[in-house]
Design an enzyme around this catalytic site. Structure first.
Site, PDB file in Angstrom:
ATOM      1  N   LYS A  46       0.860  -1.186   0.000  1.00 20.69           N
ATOM      2  CA  LYS A  46       0.000   0.000   0.000  1.00 20.69           C
ATOM      3  C   LYS A  46       0.900   1.240   0.000  1.00 20.69           C
ATOM      4  O   LYS A  46       1.977   1.217   0.587  1.00 20.69           O
ATOM      5  CB  LYS A  46      -0.858  -0.021   1.265  1.00 20.69           C
ATOM      6  CG  LYS A  46      -1.843   1.128   1.397  1.00 20.69           C
ATOM      7  CD  LYS A  46      -3.002   0.963   0.459  1.00 20.69           C
ATOM      8  CE  LYS A  46      -3.969   2.140   0.571  1.00 20.69           C
ATOM      9  NZ  LYS A  46      -4.930   2.122  -0.537  1.00 20.69           N
ATOM     10  N   CYS A 129      -2.300  10.177  -6.106  1.00 23.51           N
ATOM     11  CA  CYS A 129      -3.465   9.822  -5.283  1.00 23.51           C
ATOM     12  C   CYS A 129      -4.492  10.942  -5.368  1.00 23.51           C
ATOM     13  O   CYS A 129      -4.210  12.066  -4.954  1.00 23.51           O
ATOM     14  CB  CYS A 129      -3.076   9.600  -3.828  1.00 23.51           C
ATOM     15  SG  CYS A 129      -4.525   9.217  -2.828  1.00 23.51           S
TER      16      CYS A 129
END
Length: 310
Positions: A46, A129
């Site tokens: 992640k 992101c």
């Protein structure tokens, strides 16, 4: 005849063309251990931040008929936790790719420096992101991208790559490629989800996820044509020593083959892994091998980048 699906990214050998994408089911030790036991060619973590994060408020993920929408907000254990896990992850026998996503160049410098002094194989810096309230995507700011790459590529000898946002205009592909060419970027991963999309439930008259008023990243089948276009555009603009990892809507072996034709050196799987679990890697790998065999291709390089003009 056994089809050879092995490939390499930045000099790191991969047994297969497919791996997990940073995103779903790769946050905890148990999840990463599961990936290591699967047919994923590498273990991708992640995206980590300086400190542990719970991420955005729930509901923040919803399945859609052709994919999903999510605004997770980078829930992760903090980079030091992943740094500590590296030796244990490496002991499981697969290349380890750490994804980092600092909120400033300084954050990224600290994290990249730390992982440069670890046993990770590749460092993927997430410039894309779309789900942090108040934080812009670096990938859409070419000046910021330039500054960040100047700093990050000078920190050590481990290969650095960047995860890019989807671009939609040729001028943006050219601008991004020109920045990337200035630095020893070893690979790019494209694409991240398409940011700031909105799905509305007409019955409740509300968005279907909570963060950012319902704006979230679109994933899955919906974004495959965009992923393919980004891989293709960058393959034509960048030198061959920059590898490309394709992401976006891969749920069958034929999807993976399309990315291969577009020029991807490997692919990552997110939404399908989220929905189907780790069995997806073995299934898609088998389908890719079958399709290549039917076409008479014996290895990845036989088809890579060989999209034919119409």
């Amino acid at each position: 005849m056994k089809i050879d699906l092995s490939t390499e990214i930045a000099g790191i050998s991969l047994d297969s063309y497919l791996m997990n994408a940073s995103g779903p089911k790769c946050t905890t030790w148990d999840e990463l251990h599961t990936i290591a036991q699967s047919h994923s060619a590498a273990v991708v973590t992640k995206s980590c931040t300086m400190e542990a994060r719970e991420g955005n408020p729930e509901p923040r993920y919803k399945d859609l008929p052709l994919g999903s929408i999510q605004s997770m907000g980078l829930p992760n254990l903090g980079y030091k936790a992943y740094l500590e896990m590296v030796p244990k992850l490496k002991a499981l026998g697969k290349p380890v790719i750490v994804s980092i996503s600092g909120f400033s160049i300084e954050d990224n410098i600290e994290m990249v420096s730390a992982f440069q002094n670890s046993d990770v194989d590749l460092i993927e810096v997430n410039f894309s992101c779309p789900n942090i309230p108040g934080k812009a995507q670096v990938a859409y700011d070419f000046e910021q991208t330039d500054k960040a790459l100047a700093a990050l590529t000078a920190l050590g000898s481990k290969p650095i790559g960047i995860k890019l946002a989807p671009y939609f205009d040729m001028s943006h592909f050219v601008a991004a490629a020109n920045v990337i060419k200035k630095y020893p970027v070893k690979f790019i991963t494209c694409i991240n989800s398409i940011g700031n999309t909105l799905v509305i439930d007409p019955y409740t008259e509300q968005p279907i996820i909570k963060p950012k008023g319902g704006f979230g990243g679109l994933c899955g089948d919906y974004i495959k044509p965009v992923g393919l276009a980004n891989v293709r555009a960058f393959r034509e603009l960048l030198d061959d020593d920059v590898q490309i990892i394709g992401v976006g809507g891969i749920k069958t072996g034929i999807d993976a083959f399309e990315y291969l034709l577009a020029g991807a050196d490997a692919v990552q799987i997110a939404t399908c892994f989220e929905k189907e679990g780790q069995a997806c890697f073995e299934r898609i790998e088998a389908e890719l091998a079958d399709f290549m065999q039917a076409k008479g291709y014996q290895c990845i390089n036989d088809a890579k980048g060989k999209l034919k003009p119409l």
